[in-house]
Design an enzyme around this catalytic site. Sequence first.
Site, PDB file in Angstrom:
ATOM      1  CG  HIS A   1      43.424  38.310  53.472  1.00  0.00           C
ATOM      2  ND1 HIS A   1      43.874  37.083  53.041  1.00  0.00           N
ATOM      3  CD2 HIS A   1      42.284  38.568  52.765  1.00  0.00           C
ATOM      4  CE1 HIS A   1      43.057  36.622  52.092  1.00  0.00           C
ATOM      5  NE2 HIS A   1      42.080  37.496  51.914  1.00  0.00           N
TER       6      HIS A   1
ATOM      7  CG  ASP B   1      41.253  40.373  49.367  1.00  0.00           C
ATOM      8  OD1 ASP B   1      41.803  41.135  50.193  1.00  0.00           O
ATOM      9  OD2 ASP B   1      41.759  39.302  48.984  1.00  0.00           O
ATOM     10  CD  GLU B   2      39.872  35.761  49.268  1.00  0.00           C
ATOM     11  OE1 GLU B   2      39.673  34.831  48.466  1.00  0.00           O
ATOM     12  OE2 GLU B   2      40.991  35.956  49.796  1.00  0.00           O
ATOM     13  CB  ALA B   3      36.425  41.171  54.910  1.00  0.00           C
ATOM     14  CG  HIS B   4      34.818  35.235  53.446  1.00  0.00           C
ATOM     15  ND1 HIS B   4      34.209  35.975  52.454  1.00  0.00           N
ATOM     16  CD2 HIS B   4      35.761  34.463  52.830  1.00  0.00           C
ATOM     17  CE1 HIS B   4      34.757  35.667  51.289  1.00  0.00           C
ATOM     18  NE2 HIS B   4      35.700  34.760  51.487  1.00  0.00           N
TER      19      HIS B   4
END
Length: 527
Positions: free
Chosen positions: A273, A336-339
């Site tokens: 993000h 979060d959501e550190a894909h």
Amino acid sequence: MKRLLRPCRRPLLGLLTAAFLATPLFVPSATAAPAAPALIPKPVSQQALSGETFTLQASTAVGVIASPDERTAATKVAEQLSTQLRRSTGFNVPVAADVGTIRLSTNGASSLGAEGYELRVDRAAVTVTAATPEGLFRGVTTLRQLLPAKAEASAPQGGPWQIAGTAISDSPRFAYRGTMLDVSRHFFSVTEVKRYIDLASLYKLNKLHLHLADDQGWRLQVDSWPRLTTYGGSLEVGGTPGGYYTKADFAEIVRYAGERYLTVIPEIDTPGHTNAALASYADLNCNGVAPPLYTGTNVGFSSLCVAKPVTYSFLDDVFREVAAQAPGDIVHLGGDEAHSTPHADYVTFLNKASAIVAGKGKRVMGWHEIGDTALPAGSIVQYWGTDDTKSRDLARLAATKGAQIVMSPANRAYLDMKYNKDTPYGLSWAGLVSVEKAYSWNPTTLIPNLPQSAVAGVEAPLWSETLDNIDKVEFMAFPRLPGIAELGWSPASALNWTTYKDRLAGQGSRWDALSVNFYRAPEIAWR
């Protein structure tokens, strides 16, 4: 329901006199005692005092009874109450030391704690007693709900201004009761944030989590990296102009929230993000090439460069300046959501980032993914799962490491989820979240085998991908936010949907007086 009086079609009896015929069949008493309003959050205990009614009059004053070291803060609470009553009643409602028929006292027992209070209404006076000015503020929010809804109006209304006799003793279930506002996807002005603060504080929330940096925009001034805001904050979702808070702007938000006893928790989301930062400074990218600004709504595609030393110089500068601007003891670093960040790199990064935040004298807070990393003492992990096994496991793992868990289940507490399929705003990836679903869960039992002692409280996040003005924010937050607030404040034994929805129905007229753009959920019999 109004009762309609129908003409009598039977022959009148000769014994009935003309005087009797002229008498109305039902006459409301002008002096009838008002019914005690149903309160949200529900207090720990409330007892009606039969035959007692307090009437606010032109001569009413607010008296402050406090020790010298608490008098300034207690007087500020009194002035806030006085200002609102002055607007709606047209009365002068002065604030005075020690004397007044509305009495605010900080001479309460220490057993009330920082936020507890006692409130008594009888025919002679209204008395709010607490051990701290913060407790007074919580009690005053209850007093405001005891008044007629028109007491929240912005212009003078007609009386009478009566409060039913009552005795209340109250304190919170959880120490952490928050809401989050995403100002990155769409930027909200200082005035709009203040409006949200005003509404949230009415329901005894005490944390305002501001999501200040994401792929779409960086919203907080950092002097050592100025392009974060001047360039990285220039746009928002959809490509419309963005914005950012100068240090003076943010200080005003912190001050305003503090006077309403909400602690501001700043979030700088990392390592994912982060497109706004990567677009602002090419050096932060592994390949040294800055990507373009991003105004879409996809997630998981950006990552800070874990291997570059400049990344940690950047974090040190950012968290130093953010920590200096936030007087509270918590800084949220996302996670979060550190894909796009390989797991080993993610762990390496979070361990370093957490140490930097802790080194600034702040407690680390992050989304539940950080449960898989080394957590400094005092860390807070925010659970945002949807009942999935992996998310629950991470929350339980974090608890074994000593972290406190804040409950924000996306399929219950995310205020940006649509109420139903026809809701004009919001998303539905976590499911549809009705008013009942947002209320009907228990923070200490939602995750099986998570120790109750590990649950710090609740938070209702509101993401702004589809919300570009405060009216839309209000529509998605109300009426669900007060339910989350009650889950955080009221004892578990008080939580009951059937009785809650009846109490919630009474809030509609109050929100009308406050000009709140709330969703009139059809399952609530709004009054």
